[in-house]
Design a protein around this motif. Structure first.
Motif, short mmCIF file in Angstrom:
data_model
loop_
_atom_site.label_atom_id
_atom_site.label_comp_id
_atom_site.label_asym_id
_atom_site.label_seq_id
_atom_site.Cartn_x
_atom_site.Cartn_y
_atom_site.Cartn_z
N GLU A 75 0.84 -1.21 0.00
CA GLU A 75 0.00 0.00 0.00
C GLU A 75 0.88 1.25 0.00
O GLU A 75 0.66 2.20 -0.76
N THR A 76 1.87 1.26 0.88
CA THR A 76 2.75 2.43 0.98
C THR A 76 3.52 2.62 -0.32
O THR A 76 3.64 3.74 -0.83
N GLY A 77 4.02 1.52 -0.87
CA GLY A 77 4.80 1.60 -2.10
C GLY A 77 3.96 2.12 -3.26
O GLY A 77 4.42 2.98 -4.03
N ARG A 78 2.75 1.62 -3.38
CA ARG A 78 1.89 2.09 -4.49
C ARG A 78 1.60 3.58 -4.34
O ARG A 78 1.61 4.33 -5.30
N HIS A 79 1.36 3.99 -3.08
CA HIS A 79 1.11 5.40 -2.82
C HIS A 79 2.30 6.25 -3.27
O HIS A 79 2.13 7.36 -3.78
N MET A 80 3.50 5.68 -3.14
CA MET A 80 4.72 6.42 -3.52
C MET A 80 5.10 6.23 -4.98
O MET A 80 6.10 6.75 -5.44
N GLY A 81 4.32 5.42 -5.68
CA GLY A 81 4.53 5.29 -7.12
C GLY A 81 5.59 4.29 -7.56
O GLY A 81 6.16 4.42 -8.65
N ILE A 82 5.84 3.27 -6.73
CA ILE A 82 6.78 2.23 -7.19
C ILE A 82 6.00 0.98 -7.60
O ILE A 82 4.82 0.82 -7.25
N GLY A 83 6.62 0.09 -8.33
CA GLY A 83 5.98 -1.16 -8.74
C GLY A 83 6.06 -2.16 -7.60
O GLY A 83 7.15 -2.58 -7.21
N ILE A 84 4.89 -2.53 -7.06
CA ILE A 84 4.90 -3.47 -5.92
C ILE A 84 3.50 -4.06 -5.76
O ILE A 84 2.51 -3.35 -5.88
N GLU A 85 3.43 -5.38 -5.54
CA GLU A 85 2.12 -5.99 -5.27
C GLU A 85 2.29 -7.28 -4.48
O GLU A 85 3.33 -7.95 -4.57
N VAL A 86 1.24 -7.59 -3.70
CA VAL A 86 1.23 -8.87 -2.98
C VAL A 86 0.64 -9.90 -3.93
O VAL A 86 -0.39 -9.66 -4.56
N ILE A 87 1.31 -11.05 -4.05
CA ILE A 87 0.79 -12.08 -4.95
C ILE A 87 0.54 -13.37 -4.17
O ILE A 87 1.14 -13.60 -3.11
N GLY A 88 -0.36 -14.19 -4.68
CA GLY A 88 -0.70 -15.45 -4.02
C GLY A 88 0.26 -16.56 -4.43
O GLY A 88 1.11 -16.38 -5.30
N PRO A 89 0.08 -17.74 -3.81
CA PRO A 89 1.01 -18.84 -4.05
C PRO A 89 1.04 -19.30 -5.51
O PRO A 89 2.10 -19.68 -6.01
N ASP A 90 -0.10 -19.21 -6.20
CA ASP A 90 -0.09 -19.68 -7.60
C ASP A 90 0.78 -18.77 -8.46
O ASP A 90 1.51 -19.24 -9.33
N GLU A 91 0.70 -17.47 -8.19
CA GLU A 91 1.54 -16.57 -8.99
C GLU A 91 3.02 -16.70 -8.60
O GLU A 91 3.90 -16.57 -9.46
N VAL A 92 3.26 -16.97 -7.33
CA VAL A 92 4.65 -17.22 -6.92
C VAL A 92 5.20 -18.38 -7.74
O VAL A 92 6.27 -18.33 -8.34
N ARG A 93 4.42 -19.44 -7.76
CA ARG A 93 4.81 -20.66 -8.48
C ARG A 93 5.00 -20.37 -9.98
O ARG A 93 5.94 -20.87 -10.60
N ALA A 94 4.09 -19.55 -10.53
CA ALA A 94 4.20 -19.25 -11.96
C ALA A 94 5.48 -18.45 -12.24
O ALA A 94 6.12 -18.65 -13.26
N ARG A 95 5.86 -17.57 -11.31
CA ARG A 95 7.05 -16.75 -11.54
C ARG A 95 8.33 -17.56 -11.38
O ARG A 95 9.30 -17.35 -12.10
N VAL A 96 8.34 -18.43 -10.36
CA VAL A 96 9.54 -19.23 -10.12
C VAL A 96 9.11 -20.69 -9.93
O VAL A 96 8.97 -21.19 -8.80
N PRO A 97 8.90 -21.41 -11.03
CA PRO A 97 8.33 -22.76 -10.95
C PRO A 97 9.20 -23.74 -10.17
O PRO A 97 8.70 -24.73 -9.64
N GLU A 98 10.50 -23.46 -10.05
CA GLU A 98 11.40 -24.42 -9.39
C GLU A 98 11.33 -24.32 -7.86
O GLU A 98 11.93 -25.12 -7.15
N LEU A 99 10.58 -23.33 -7.32
CA LEU A 99 10.53 -23.15 -5.86
C LEU A 99 9.84 -24.33 -5.19
O LEU A 99 8.81 -24.83 -5.67
N ASN A 100 10.39 -24.73 -4.04
CA ASN A 100 9.73 -25.74 -3.20
C ASN A 100 8.65 -25.02 -2.40
O ASN A 100 8.95 -24.29 -1.46
N MET A 101 7.38 -25.23 -2.75
CA MET A 101 6.29 -24.51 -2.07
C MET A 101 6.02 -25.10 -0.67
O MET A 101 5.32 -24.51 0.13
N ASP A 102 6.56 -26.27 -0.39
CA ASP A 102 6.46 -26.91 0.93
C ASP A 102 5.01 -27.01 1.40
O ASP A 102 4.71 -26.75 2.58
N ARG A 103 4.14 -27.36 0.50
CA ARG A 103 2.70 -27.37 0.84
C ARG A 103 2.44 -28.25 2.06
O ARG A 103 2.87 -29.38 2.13
N GLY A 104 1.75 -27.68 3.05
CA GLY A 104 1.44 -28.41 4.28
C GLY A 104 2.62 -28.48 5.24
O GLY A 104 2.50 -28.96 6.36
#
Ligand code: FAD
Length: 413
Positions: free
Chosen positions: A133-162
């Motif tokens: 929220e603070t970052g967007r207010h200040m005009g930088i590129g920043i967002e909270v993403i969910g686990p699916d998007e994390v996985r899509a960005r870095v498919p090799e990550l161990n998501m450690d589900r559970g």
């Protein structure tokens, strides 16, 4: 062709000039003396000469050019801090990196590949929402993403589900990136010296002569010089250097380590960091995996590296990317970091009239190299502290007006 090359290489007129002239004799006085030939000191020299026409400048470096923390850092560049004061400052830093190769006519290999910070708990996610929220207010590129998007960005990550360190989201910062630290330092050095700045390597400052509220002399192991203004930009030695002028900074020094693996095929296309694991990774353009984390938990003036930290970093890296198990570590190293109580720098005026401070860069100062250089040059040239630096004044500690960045700095730098 081969013969021609050989003849050229062996010829007496071999026309290599080098990027920097040899260290000259010290003059009796300079308008500005910069103590410390790391990225910050060199960037300030460049800005003084190019934008303020101040060319009687000596950069004094006790070792070799940018061999301190500039040479040891893992080159994370980002602006996704907690406070508006920091975001404004580091946003300017990122913008300057975007134009740096052109500014210096030197390819600094700025690679804006984005930074992903992982959340393994709801508490971390809540903090990420606040930062976004603070970052967007200040005009930088920043967002909270969910686990699916994390996985899509870095498919090799161990998501450690559970598992205990399940990845439940992330803070995505597309503005983040890296640059070649030696290119940044040499680019500034070359441009500054082209405009007449003198860079004195192997020249250690040993003390200051202070008369009233001014520094009148800079004492070095090559003689004494006079200076109109002095900037302290000594990295891990900032506390000691300021003390030599009678200025007691709220800084304590801790070692910070990092390591790098043998090169592997490119697979990691963003910077990844996990606060819970105190581990971050970035793949260099050579394919090596650079791995870093938090500072050592004890004060020490030492650049030795330790087995326990290597084990810790390896454990974190292998947890996030299990296929890294078995990869060989090529090098490990440490720097001495000058930490402040609020994990923000100390920039601007000192209690002495002509002594300026560019200190307290701890584990996070490489990204600030261009903006600190630009803004400190402005301070020295005009005698005024620009608005963007005002929150980082030394006097904030007396006013208890801290710029607390511990939560956004600890393991991400
Ligand atoms: C392992 C590690 C990882 C890091 N990772 C990151 C990161 O990813 N991103 C980030 O933004 N920051 C990072 N940092 C922090 C960053 O490296 C520093 O904050 C930054 O390089 C400071 O630059 P500087 O020019 O102020 O200091 P330095 O590069 O340390 O330069 C100061 C110079 O002063 C010289 N000096 C000292 N004493 C004297 C003397 N008596 N006389 C003359 N010269 C003297 C030193 O030799 C040195 O060359 C990291 C640091 C370390 C150690």
């Amino acid at each position: 062709m081969v013969l021609r090359l050989l003849k050229y290489g062996l010829s007496r007129g071999y026309p290599v000039t080098g990027d920097l002239p040899p260290t000259p004799d010290l003059r009796a006085s300079y308008d500005v003396v910069i103590v410390g030939g790391g990225g910050h000191g060199l960037a300030c020299a460049h800005h003084l000469a190019k934008y303020h026409g101040i060319r009687s400048v000596a950069v004094l470096e006790k070792g070799w050019l940018a061999g301190g923390n500039t040479a040891r850092n893992t080159t994370t560049i980002r602006s996704n801090y907690m406070t508006m004061q920091s975001i404004a400052f580091y946003k300017e830093a990122v913008a300057l990196y975007e134009g740096m190769s052109e500014e210096l006519d030197f390819n600094v290999m700025f690679s804006q590949r984005g930074q992903l910070t992982l959340a393994h708990s709801e508490a971390t996610l809540r903090a990420f929402h606040l930062r976004a929220e603070t970052g967007r207010h200040m005009g930088i590129g920043i967002e909270v993403i969910g686990p699916d998007e994390v996985r899509a960005r870095v498919p090799e990550l161990n998501m450690d589900r559970g598992g205990a360190l399940e990845i439940i989201g992330g803070l995505w910062h597309p503005d983040g990136g890296t640059a070649r630290h030696d290119a940044v330092a040499w680019g500034y050095a070359r441009e500054a010296s082209r405009r007449g700045v003198e860079i004195h390597q192997r020249t250690a400052v040993t003390g200051f002569g202070v008369t009233g509220d001014r520094v009148t002399q800079v004492q070095t192991d090559r003689g004494v010089i006079n200076a109109g203004a002095v900037l302290i930009a000594c990295g891990g030695m900032n506390y000691d250097m300021a003390l030599r002028a009678g200025v007691d900074l709220p800084i304590r020094c801790f070692p910070l380590q990092a390591m790098v693996t043998e090169p592997v095929k490119p697979w990691l296309h963003t910077l990844v960091s996990s606060v819970s694991l105190h581990t971050y990774l970035v793949q260099s353009s050579r394919g090596e995996v650079v791995i870093g984390g938090g500072s050592d938990p004890y004060q020490l003036y030492s650049t030795r590296s330790t087995l326990d930290l290597k084990e810790h970093l390896a454990e974190g890296a292998v947890h996030l990317f299990p296929f890294l198990r078995g990869l060989k570590v090529l090098r490990q190293w440490a720097g001495i970091t000058d930490m402040t109580p609020d994990y923000s720098p100390i920039m601007g005026a000192s209690p002495l009239d002509n002594l300026w401070l560019d200190c307290g860069w701890g584990t996070w100062g490489f990204k600030a190299t261009p903006v600190a250089g630009k803004r400190m040059a402005e301070c020295i040239a005009t005698g005024r502290v620009p608005e963007v630096l005002a929150p980082f004044a030394l006097s904030r500690f007396a006013r208890f007006d801290l710029v607390n960045e511990m939560g956004a700095t600890a393991a991400s730098h």
